[in-house]
Design a protein around this motif. Structure first.
Motif, short mmCIF file in Angstrom:
data_model
loop_
_atom_site.label_atom_id
_atom_site.label_comp_id
_atom_site.label_asym_id
_atom_site.label_seq_id
_atom_site.Cartn_x
_atom_site.Cartn_y
_atom_site.Cartn_z
N THR A 45 -21.12 7.68 3.74
CA THR A 45 -19.66 7.60 3.74
C THR A 45 -19.21 6.83 2.50
OG1 THR A 45 -19.59 7.57 6.16
CG2 THR A 45 -17.63 6.81 4.99
N GLY A 46 -18.22 7.37 1.83
CA GLY A 46 -17.74 6.70 0.63
C GLY A 46 -16.31 7.07 0.32
N TYR A 47 -15.87 6.67 -0.85
CA TYR A 47 -14.52 6.95 -1.32
C TYR A 47 -14.57 7.38 -2.78
CZ TYR A 47 -12.26 4.83 2.78
OH TYR A 47 -11.83 4.55 4.05
N ASP A 48 -13.58 8.15 -3.18
CA ASP A 48 -13.42 8.48 -4.60
C ASP A 48 -13.43 7.18 -5.39
OD1 ASP A 48 -12.17 9.09 -7.18
OD2 ASP A 48 -11.77 11.05 -6.29
N ALA A 49 -14.17 7.15 -6.50
CA ALA A 49 -14.36 5.91 -7.25
C ALA A 49 -13.06 5.28 -7.71
CB ALA A 49 -15.26 6.18 -8.46
N VAL A 50 -12.03 6.10 -7.99
CA VAL A 50 -10.78 5.53 -8.49
C VAL A 50 -10.03 4.77 -7.42
CG1 VAL A 50 -10.52 7.31 -10.26
CG2 VAL A 50 -9.52 7.68 -8.01
N LEU A 51 -10.44 4.91 -6.15
CA LEU A 51 -9.75 4.19 -5.08
C LEU A 51 -9.97 2.68 -5.20
CD1 LEU A 51 -9.29 5.09 -1.41
CD2 LEU A 51 -10.34 2.90 -1.90
N LEU A 52 -11.16 2.28 -5.67
CA LEU A 52 -11.47 0.85 -5.75
C LEU A 52 -10.53 0.11 -6.70
CD1 LEU A 52 -13.15 -1.56 -4.93
CD2 LEU A 52 -14.88 -0.88 -6.61
N VAL A 77 0.84 -1.20 0.00
CA VAL A 77 0.00 0.00 0.00
C VAL A 77 0.88 1.25 0.00
CG1 VAL A 77 -1.79 1.30 1.22
CG2 VAL A 77 -1.85 -1.20 1.21
N SER A 78 0.70 2.09 -0.99
CA SER A 78 1.47 3.33 -1.05
C SER A 78 0.97 4.31 0.01
CB SER A 78 1.34 3.97 -2.43
OG SER A 78 0.00 4.42 -2.64
N GLN A 79 1.80 5.30 0.31
CA GLN A 79 1.40 6.30 1.29
C GLN A 79 0.18 7.08 0.82
OE1 GLN A 79 4.54 8.98 2.41
NE2 GLN A 79 3.23 10.25 3.71
N ASN A 80 0.14 7.34 -0.49
CA ASN A 80 -1.01 8.07 -1.03
C ASN A 80 -2.31 7.28 -0.86
OD1 ASN A 80 -2.76 8.55 -3.81
ND2 ASN A 80 -1.90 10.44 -2.96
N LEU A 81 -2.27 5.99 -1.15
CA LEU A 81 -3.47 5.17 -1.00
C LEU A 81 -3.84 5.02 0.47
CD1 LEU A 81 -5.62 3.36 -2.21
CD2 LEU A 81 -3.99 1.46 -2.19
N GLU A 82 -2.85 4.91 1.32
CA GLU A 82 -3.11 4.82 2.76
C GLU A 82 -3.84 6.06 3.27
OE1 GLU A 82 -0.64 4.20 6.97
OE2 GLU A 82 0.41 4.24 5.04
N GLU A 83 -3.41 7.22 2.80
CA GLU A 83 -4.05 8.47 3.22
C GLU A 83 -5.49 8.53 2.73
OE1 GLU A 83 -1.59 11.59 1.82
OE2 GLU A 83 -0.01 11.28 3.30
N LYS A 84 -5.73 8.08 1.50
CA LYS A 84 -7.10 8.07 0.96
C LYS A 84 -8.01 7.18 1.79
CE LYS A 84 -5.85 8.84 -3.91
NZ LYS A 84 -5.88 8.22 -5.26
N SER A 144 -7.65 6.29 4.86
CA SER A 144 -7.80 6.84 6.21
C SER A 144 -8.70 8.06 6.25
CB SER A 144 -6.42 7.21 6.79
OG SER A 144 -5.58 6.08 6.84
N ASN A 145 -9.05 8.59 5.08
CA ASN A 145 -9.88 9.81 5.03
C ASN A 145 -11.07 9.62 4.08
OD1 ASN A 145 -8.22 12.02 6.57
ND2 ASN A 145 -6.74 10.91 5.32
N PRO A 146 -12.06 8.84 4.51
CA PRO A 146 -13.23 8.65 3.66
C PRO A 146 -14.00 9.96 3.46
CG PRO A 146 -13.64 7.80 5.86
CD PRO A 146 -12.17 8.14 5.80
N ILE A 147 -14.83 9.98 2.45
CA ILE A 147 -15.60 11.18 2.10
C ILE A 147 -16.99 11.07 2.72
CG2 ILE A 147 -16.56 12.54 0.21
CD1 ILE A 147 -14.34 11.32 -1.57
N ARG A 148 -17.35 12.06 3.53
CA ARG A 148 -18.70 12.14 4.07
C ARG A 148 -19.48 13.14 3.23
NH1 ARG A 148 -21.30 9.03 7.51
NH2 ARG A 148 -22.16 10.77 8.67
#
Length: 336
Positions: free
Chosen positions: A132-139, A108-115, A117-121
């Motif tokens: 609660t969700g995540y940017d679609a490109v995270l999947l 897991v890269s640091q960038n992905l780890e930060e994403k 750890s910070n979900p979108i409300r």
């Protein structure tokens, strides 16, 4: 379970409050939560009733007011085949614990780890609280990490089913792309196309009609007359009615989709003469529309000069400049 002195004191204070005072405290608490939620971004498209379907997986997806495409966290957990989260952290805690695990964290890269750890409300587009969700490109990024871990032989036996799910998801992403999938599922695709058309028209068209100026060179008409075997020069100002049809066909209808329709709207035909009061090119912007028109006319004339017949020119021209989008029915009026 023993209680603390602080909790006992809190209960004692609550017991001394009247029903009205407790209601007022509850109301203020609700208002505070509401004010906090109002600051969250709102989804403009999407609902749980129109999920993103990928194989057997169904993931609620949304488009936020700032254009971000977001997947529901709960839907992602389900699509990945993960079990539910802990009682304290829910699905978000489950995803964080999975990527923090010894088998996965090294990939897991640091960038992905930060994403993660910070979900979108965000607020639901139709009311009903927050999501609660995540940017679609995270999947797809997460799927690649899991598959990389499997390739390296780092996954535990009980995690192999997650890798299988990721493999199925990645195959679907490769076909269409995650952003396009979300746009289609939420119905945002149609609005996206309208916004793109608006940007094109905004750049191409002038805010106010420009004064007439000669835009079409004589060579443009001379070549048309030659290829159509018409007499040149024309007698007086008389021009064949079909010339307007030709001009629309090989010039205005080869501009970006929507431009000709908008020109017709801004420059309608007059009921008495059935002709347009102005020339279409007077509505093209000086910095972009006029410049593009000039470049296009130079190319049209070049193709004409190397053609011996009108049919030959049309074959060469249609191949070099195919009409964008759906073919538009063209009028027979003169509209140079």
């Amino acid at each position: 379970m023993s209680s603390s002195p602080q909790s006992d004191g809190g209960k004692a204070r609550a017991n001394k409050l009247t029903k009205e005072e407790r209601s007022e405290i509850a109301r203020k608490g609700a208002m505070k939560r509401w004010e906090k939620e109002k600051k969250l971004p709102k989804a403009t498209h999407g609902s749980s009733d129109r999920p993103l379907r990928i194989g057997d997986a169904e993931i609620p997806c949304y488009v936020l007011e700032d254009g971000r495409r977001v997947l529901s966290l709960r839907g992602m957990i389900s699509a990945l085949g993960m079990s539910g989260g802990s009682s304290s952290g829910g699905e978000g805690d489950r995803l964080v614990r999975f990527t923090d695990g010894k088998t996965i964290s090294q990939f897991v890269s640091q960038n992905l780890e930060e994403k993660i750890s910070n979900p979108i409300r965000f607020r639901s587009p139709h009311g009903g609280g927050t999501i609660t969700g995540y940017d679609a490109v995270l999947l797809p990024e997460l799927c690649e990490v899991v598959l990389e871990a499997r390739q390296a032989g780092a996954l535990q036996k009980q995690q192999m089913h997650i890798a299988q799910q990721c493999e199925a998801l990645v195959r679907s992403f490769a076909k269409l792309g995650i952003v396009a999938l979300v746009d289609e599922a939420t119905g945002y695709q149609a609005e996206r196309d309208r916004e793109e058309l608006h940007r094109i028209l905004e750049a191409y068209l002038a805010e106010e009609r420009l004064a007439w100026a000669k835009r079409f060179p004589d060579e443009f008409y001379r070549q048309i007359y030659r290829l159509r075997n018409w007499r040149w020069p024309p007698v007086g100002r008389a021009k064949p009615p079909v010339l307007g049809h030709i001009t629309n066909d090989i010039v205005y209808d080869r501009l970006p989709p929507g431009v000709l329709n908008e020109l017709r709207r801004r420059n309608p035909t007059k009921e008495d003469t059935k002709r347009r009061q102005w020339k279409h090119h007077q509505f093209l912007s000086e910095d972009f529309g006029q410049s593009d028109l000039k470049d296009h006319l130079l190319q049209v004339v070049a193709v004409m000069k190397v053609s011996k017949t009108w049919d030959g020119f049309k074959r060469n021209f249609d191949e070099a400049f195919p009409k964008p989008g759906t073919q538009i029915e063209m009028s027979l009026e003169d509209n140079e």
